[in-house]
Design an enzyme around this catalytic site. Structure first.
Site, PDB file in Angstrom:
ATOM      1  CE  LYS A  59      48.270  25.208   2.511  1.00  0.00           C
ATOM      2  NZ  LYS A  59      48.323  23.977   3.325  1.00  0.00           N
ATOM      3  CB  CYS A 113      53.038  27.738   5.722  1.00  0.00           C
ATOM      4  SG  CYS A 113      53.501  29.151   4.684  1.00  0.00           S
ATOM      5  CG  HIS A 155      49.711  28.439   1.471  1.00  0.00           C
ATOM      6  ND1 HIS A 155      49.366  28.279   2.797  1.00  0.00           N
ATOM      7  CD2 HIS A 155      50.999  28.043   1.358  1.00  0.00           C
ATOM      8  CE1 HIS A 155      50.413  27.824   3.461  1.00  0.00           C
ATOM      9  NE2 HIS A 155      51.410  27.667   2.617  1.00  0.00           N
ATOM     10  CG  HIS A 164      51.823  22.025   3.760  1.00  0.00           C
ATOM     11  ND1 HIS A 164      51.332  23.048   4.526  1.00  0.00           N
ATOM     12  CD2 HIS A 164      52.839  22.560   3.024  1.00  0.00           C
ATOM     13  CE1 HIS A 164      52.020  24.155   4.274  1.00  0.00           C
ATOM     14  NE2 HIS A 164      52.931  23.894   3.366  1.00  0.00           N
ATOM     15  CD  GLU A 224      51.510  16.939   2.709  1.00  0.00           C
ATOM     16  OE1 GLU A 224      51.322  17.726   1.764  1.00  0.00           O
ATOM     17  OE2 GLU A 224      50.831  16.952   3.766  1.00  0.00           O
ATOM     18  CG  PHE A 279      59.079  29.672   3.620  1.00  0.00           C
ATOM     19  CD1 PHE A 279      58.696  28.620   2.801  1.00  0.00           C
ATOM     20  CD2 PHE A 279      59.090  30.952   3.092  1.00  0.00           C
ATOM     21  CE1 PHE A 279      58.318  28.834   1.475  1.00  0.00           C
ATOM     22  CE2 PHE A 279      58.716  31.189   1.766  1.00  0.00           C
ATOM     23  CZ  PHE A 279      58.334  30.126   0.961  1.00  0.00           C
TER      24      PHE A 279
END
Lengths: 78, 427
Positions: free
Chosen positions: B349, B176, B354, B317, B328, B413
């Site tokens: 998002k 991502c 996403h 994010h 975050e 990831f």
């Protein structure tokens, strides 16, 4: 013109996005119809599907023109 | 150091099939979420996604004049040779290139124009379909286009072939964070002098049963809002329960500043800083203290020669997962210290879901448009924040605000992190 030719022509026009009148027996897939080697493999798969046949790999290598394809399909059909 | 600016933007998003409408609908506060109509979801715990609306009707595109027109990516013959992620990427690239007005004429210009478009997963739907064909009909029925349709770098390859760009041809795969890494690495290729122009971004067309089943098995998707898809993506809200699967592409034309000036190109923003880091912690969860994201932002600011106090806006994010969102924000708070007061952030998002490997690129594009238009997109569905923060999380409605400098964060990831700093160009 044979029925086999007409059916081959239809597939070639659809797969290669070419004008129907360019698809003559003498037309070379690569030189005249803009195909590459991967297109040719896909075309043969489409012919096999359409006619319910299996074209051997060694035979596939000899198919250069639309006429070659028609001849091989007729031969395989027996 | 050579300066790098953004001179073209192309977007295919769950909001619309192009840049203008995607941005307008984002600012209007619209959602791209819907029930999945691409495949059967009866046995899946997650039945919703943010699908790209197509003119052909899928994804709710019927009758929408701004829906994605697949012909923009290429002819039916060209599209048959490529995976869906490449279709989206080629369309976004075509729009970005056209928007930039850059058409290299000489061999030298072509060799100084490169492509770097990544994808998180690549041709997963094509792999799944072909596996089925192999199982059911045997190897002779496997398409000769299967491998080149699924390989991730083939989007860069296809774009270069289509447009004749002979410069660096590269790709990124960092889950991502892919889109952000693609833009950051491309900027460096320009700074280093390997290219004058880079077509850079990320694309994702991996929405299929095996992908949803896989992400659902990892407990990362939202499953509580199957009957109210538009409420599913809700970063920072106390009811958030996972991310909303998205698809689409974002592609930017990055260009060396003098090169762009010389040809009178319109400039959206400057790419000022880029930072990267690794968590070295866990395959799917961020480090609890958010130190990976912290270090990526810190490095991006250092390269931009800015301090946190200079930043007006952070496009986070913020995926709407229970754990990641707050980590975050806490990392931003630690890095910014006193200067969190007056800082705005939002997670787009909440509107588009996403987009995985495309997320960082689409969000960098949104950040550039936010800078250019002095407008911060909203964090939709943020009704009750699950934690307190002095940062303005831009809940529910977009907000007009001058933005001199902005950050865009992307984490993936494997514990991979990227941050970009974009800045306004005053002519």
């Amino acid at each position: 013109m044979s029925d086999v030719f007409e059916r081959v022509k239809k597939i070639v026009v659809e797969n290669l996005e070419v004008e129907a009148d360019k698809v003559t027996e003498a037309a070379s897939f690569i030189d005249d119809l803009g195909a590459d080697s991967l297109d040719l493999v896909e075309l043969v798969m489409a012919f096999e599907e359409e006619f319910g046949i299996e074209i051997e790999d060694e035979v596939q290598e000899n198919i250069r023109t639309v006429g070659d394809a028609v001849t091989e399909i007729k031969k395989t059909q027996g | 150091m050579r300066r790098v600016v953004i001179t073209g933007i192309g977007l295919v998003t769950p909001l619309a099939g192009n840049r203008e409408a995607s941005w307008e609908r984002l600012i209007e506060g619209r959602s791209g979420a819907q029930k999945i109509d691409l495949f059967d979801t009866d046995d899946l715990s997650c039945k919703i996604a943010a699908q790209v609306p197509w003119t052909t009707g899928r994804g709710g595109g019927e009758g929408d004049p701004e829906a994605f027109d697949p012909d923009r990516a290429g002819s039916a013959k060209e599209r048959r040779r490529v995976g869906e992620f490449i279709v989206y990427g080629m369309a976004a690239a075509a729009e970005a290139i056209e928007d930039s007005g850059w058409v290299p004429q000489t061999e030298e210009e072509k060799c100084m124009t490169g492509v770097l478009i990544g994808s998180g997963i690549g041709g997963l739907p094509e792999i799944a379909e072909t596996a089925k064909i192999l199982e059911e009909s045997g190897p002779r029925k496997v398409s000769p286009f299967f491998i080149p349709s699924a390989l991730i770098n083939l989007c860069s390859g296809q774009v270069s072939i289509k447009h004749g760009f002979k410069g660096p041809n590269h790709s990124v795969v960092t889950a991502c964070a892919t889109g952000a890494h693609a833009i950051g690495d491309s900027a460096r290729l320009i700074q280093y002098g390997d290219a004058d122009v880079m077509v850079a971004g990320g694309t994702e067309g991996s929405l299929c049963r095996i992908a949803v089943a896989g992400f659902a098995a990892a407990k990362t998707l939202s499953t509580k809002f199957n009957d109210e898809p538009e409420r599913a993506s809700r970063p920072y809200d106390k009811d958030r329960d996972g991310f909303l699967f998205g698809e689409g592409a974002g592609v930017l034309v990055l260009e060396e500043y003098e090169h762009a000036k010389k040809r009178g190109a319109k400039i959206y923003a400057e790419v000022l800083g880029y930072g990267l880091s690794g968590d070295a912690h866990h395959i799917t969860s961020p480090a609890e203290d958010g130190n990976g994201g912290y270090r990526a932002m810190e490095m991006a600011l250092r390269h931009a020669k800015l301090t946190p106090a200079d930043i007006d806006y952070v496009n986070t994010h913020g995926t709407s997962t229970p754990v990641g969102d707050e980590i975050e924000v806490r990392a931003i708070e630690r890095l910014f210290g006193e200067s969190v007061k007056g800082l705005s952030l939002s997670s787009t998002k909440s509107s588009i879901g996403h987009l995985l490997g495309a997320a960082g690129a689409v969000e960098a594009a949104f950040t550039a448009l936010a800078v250019k238009n002095s407008m911060i997109p909203p964090t939709l569905n943020l009704e009750n924040p699950s934690f307190e923060s002095e940062i303005d999380l831009t809940p529910l409605k977009s907000k007009a605000r001058e933005i001199k400098y902005a950050l865009s964060n992307s984490f993936g990831f494997g514990g991979t992190n990227a941050a970009l700093v974009l800045g306004r160009i005053d002519d």
